[in-house]
Write an enzyme that holds these catalytic residues in place. Sequence first.
Site, PDB file in Angstrom:
ATOM      1  N   GLY A   1      16.625   7.793  48.177  1.00 13.84           N
ATOM      2  CA  GLY A   1      15.603   7.314  47.265  1.00 13.84           C
ATOM      3  C   GLY A   1      14.216   7.731  47.669  1.00 13.84           C
ATOM      4  O   GLY A   1      13.273   7.614  46.894  1.00 13.84           O
TER       5      GLY A   1
ATOM      6  N   ASP B   1      13.349  23.604  50.031  1.00 14.07           N
ATOM      7  CA  ASP B   1      13.504  22.367  49.246  1.00 14.07           C
ATOM      8  C   ASP B   1      12.147  21.792  48.862  1.00 14.07           C
ATOM      9  O   ASP B   1      11.694  20.787  49.421  1.00 14.07           O
ATOM     10  CB  ASP B   1      14.320  21.359  50.064  1.00 14.07           C
ATOM     11  CG  ASP B   1      14.733  20.147  49.238  1.00 14.07           C
ATOM     12  OD1 ASP B   1      14.646  20.212  48.000  1.00 14.07           O
ATOM     13  OD2 ASP B   1      15.149  19.137  49.852  1.00 14.07           O
TER      14      ASP B   1
ATOM     15  N   SER C   1      13.612  10.919  48.870  1.00 14.27           N
ATOM     16  CA  SER C   1      13.517  12.378  48.768  1.00 14.27           C
ATOM     17  C   SER C   1      12.261  12.783  47.998  1.00 14.27           C
ATOM     18  O   SER C   1      11.936  12.212  46.959  1.00 14.27           O
ATOM     19  CB  SER C   1      14.749  12.935  48.042  1.00 14.27           C
ATOM     20  OG  SER C   1      15.841  13.026  48.909  1.00 14.27           O
TER      21      SER C   1
ATOM     22  N   HIS D   1      15.674  19.649  45.496  1.00 15.76           N
ATOM     23  CA  HIS D   1      17.039  19.173  45.251  1.00 15.76           C
ATOM     24  C   HIS D   1      17.082  18.003  44.268  1.00 15.76           C
ATOM     25  O   HIS D   1      18.139  17.695  43.720  1.00 15.76           O
ATOM     26  CB  HIS D   1      17.743  18.817  46.573  1.00 15.76           C
ATOM     27  CG  HIS D   1      17.311  17.523  47.185  1.00 15.76           C
ATOM     28  ND1 HIS D   1      16.540  17.448  48.313  1.00 15.76           N
ATOM     29  CD2 HIS D   1      17.563  16.239  46.837  1.00 15.76           C
ATOM     30  CE1 HIS D   1      16.345  16.190  48.643  1.00 15.76           C
ATOM     31  NE2 HIS D   1      16.949  15.433  47.759  1.00 15.76           N
TER      32      HIS D   1
END
Length: 626
Positions: free
Chosen positions: A570, A473, A572, A423
């Site tokens: 922040g 993801d 991810s 993502h």
Amino acid sequence: MMLYFVLLFLPYVLSARTRMVLPGYETLRTRNGNENSHKVLTVDRKECKFPFRQGGSIHHHCITISSSRPWCSLTHNFDRDFLWGYCAAVTTQPSVFVHSSRRFTDLCQVNPCQNGGICTLVPHRRSFECSCPENFTGRHCDQRKCYETIHLRYYDIGESWGRIYHRNVERCTCVDGEISCERVRYTVCSENPCENDGTCRLITATREEVCACRPGYSGPYCSIAPEAECYDNKGTDYRGVVNTTVSGAHCLPWNSDLLHDELHMGTVERASLRGLGEHSYCRNPDGDKMPWCYTLNDRAISWENCDVPSCVMRSWGNEPLVKSKMIRRASSRRVVQVPRPPPPPPPPNVLPDTNQTNDAKPAKKPVCGKRHKKRISVAKGRILGGSSALPGTHPWMAALYIGDDSFCAGTLVSSCWVVSAAHCFFRSPLVSKIRVILGQHNFNVTTSDTKTFGVEKYIFPGRFSVFNPTLHDIVLVKLKKQDGHCVRRTQFIQPICLPDKAMTFPDYYCCQITGWGHMHEKANKYSNLQEAGVRIFPFERCIQPEVYGNHVTSNMVCAGTDRCVDACQGDSGGPLACVKDDVSFLYGVISWGDGCGKTGKPGVYTKVVSYVNWINTIIKRKPKSK
């Protein structure tokens, strides 16, 4: 239910960014009778201890972390002792601090700190503090400490100690910067704590053991060799007196009350034999590549290699050959540098075959998932929030700067490949607008230990869709080679191990998350690298309607649990790293969740074992011949 798929690190409950200070003060009289020092009291009249350690960070004032009311620690180490109290409110401003005719903003313009002291404004007091060099003390650094040449250390005014001087056993006190000693009665020690053949005597009145050292050795227990100018091999036997790092920072004492899970006198077995003691000299108790020490960096515990040269030599004919980087000659202060032969190339990133039965060939040691151990434990279940990480503790961490305003984390899994969250790339950014920094500790700060790469390409799994970015993801990011290669492994840049497809970790197993993300849900700033322990959340609980229901699939893993930590914006793409047999594996990729650190809402991670075959197929694919 609103799902925040850009989820990332450490909640407001341990935020070092949010701070409000309203302490109460009580005037104290110093030894010379001047009312020039103050202490902060709690509401029940207990004294705050500054500085104090909390979450690996160092605080000099009352804080509002995990509370709307200012609080402080009652010892210098809250992480260890968990003793605290609410700070009392200010009712009057002590006139001793600020003269009524003097503007607050002018207090440090003309430095009130003497003898090289550094002035720092303290807004909540409308005053200032002086940081004194180690040989001075007092509010204005105007009082000289006493330097004991036998012990190689400074003693503060009023401190007392024993020593053996010219064969006399004495008891000394520091009085106004001068040493005052008197001979005392003594007897023979029942056991000799003095190293290097030193002689021990026991002061009768205080039961204090004092040592007389052989020539060439000093210190309270004859464990220091002040004439040592360089170190042999890795410096595990270095006992010199260098106490500054390569950046010029001063070392913390090995018995500092600010150290907790780090290696120090209380945590290292037979600490004295590793050179640790009541001193701040560089040592190598963990067998690192050279002597090092802990420091205070940006109000957090850190560590650095020391500014001491290597002196390993071997005879080559009649001339000595310098094998290491340099040797400093004390007479001329000239540095002689001799190039070292190139090291052999590192072995491939593989794990040992645990099914191997051939005893003639020992299993290879893993060259991934290993890191230095500057802390005893970094993933304890009792952690309620994040802690500042030490440099190099997570050498596989990658910082991904995407475009002008987007940031994600990633994990180095091989020389040219980083795993992150898909993502982060769902807007299909140009590869020319992406940079990857390895070895980074502070957000967006490059140093001699960091390495910056461009990106050649990024690859989504075939089932990923930008219309449902929480599913599948995960993304592979290929680094652009420099001079024909990607990553050269260093102490601060190492890959993590990929798990086997059959690898599982049980429910409530404590793993670790790391990242530079926001310290709480509404924050707008990034932090230095943070770390925290999280526990694997049972899948059956995670798919309950009151948690996440059918939003969680079998390709995801939940971790966090109540009263634990979470990722936040922040973080991810960063790792959920689980340790097995002292080797770290990439078990999950930070993906999404409901807010940051909400009770009953664990973080959700992409389950790497579901994609490990795809990862291995991509990163081991041979390039097509032209």
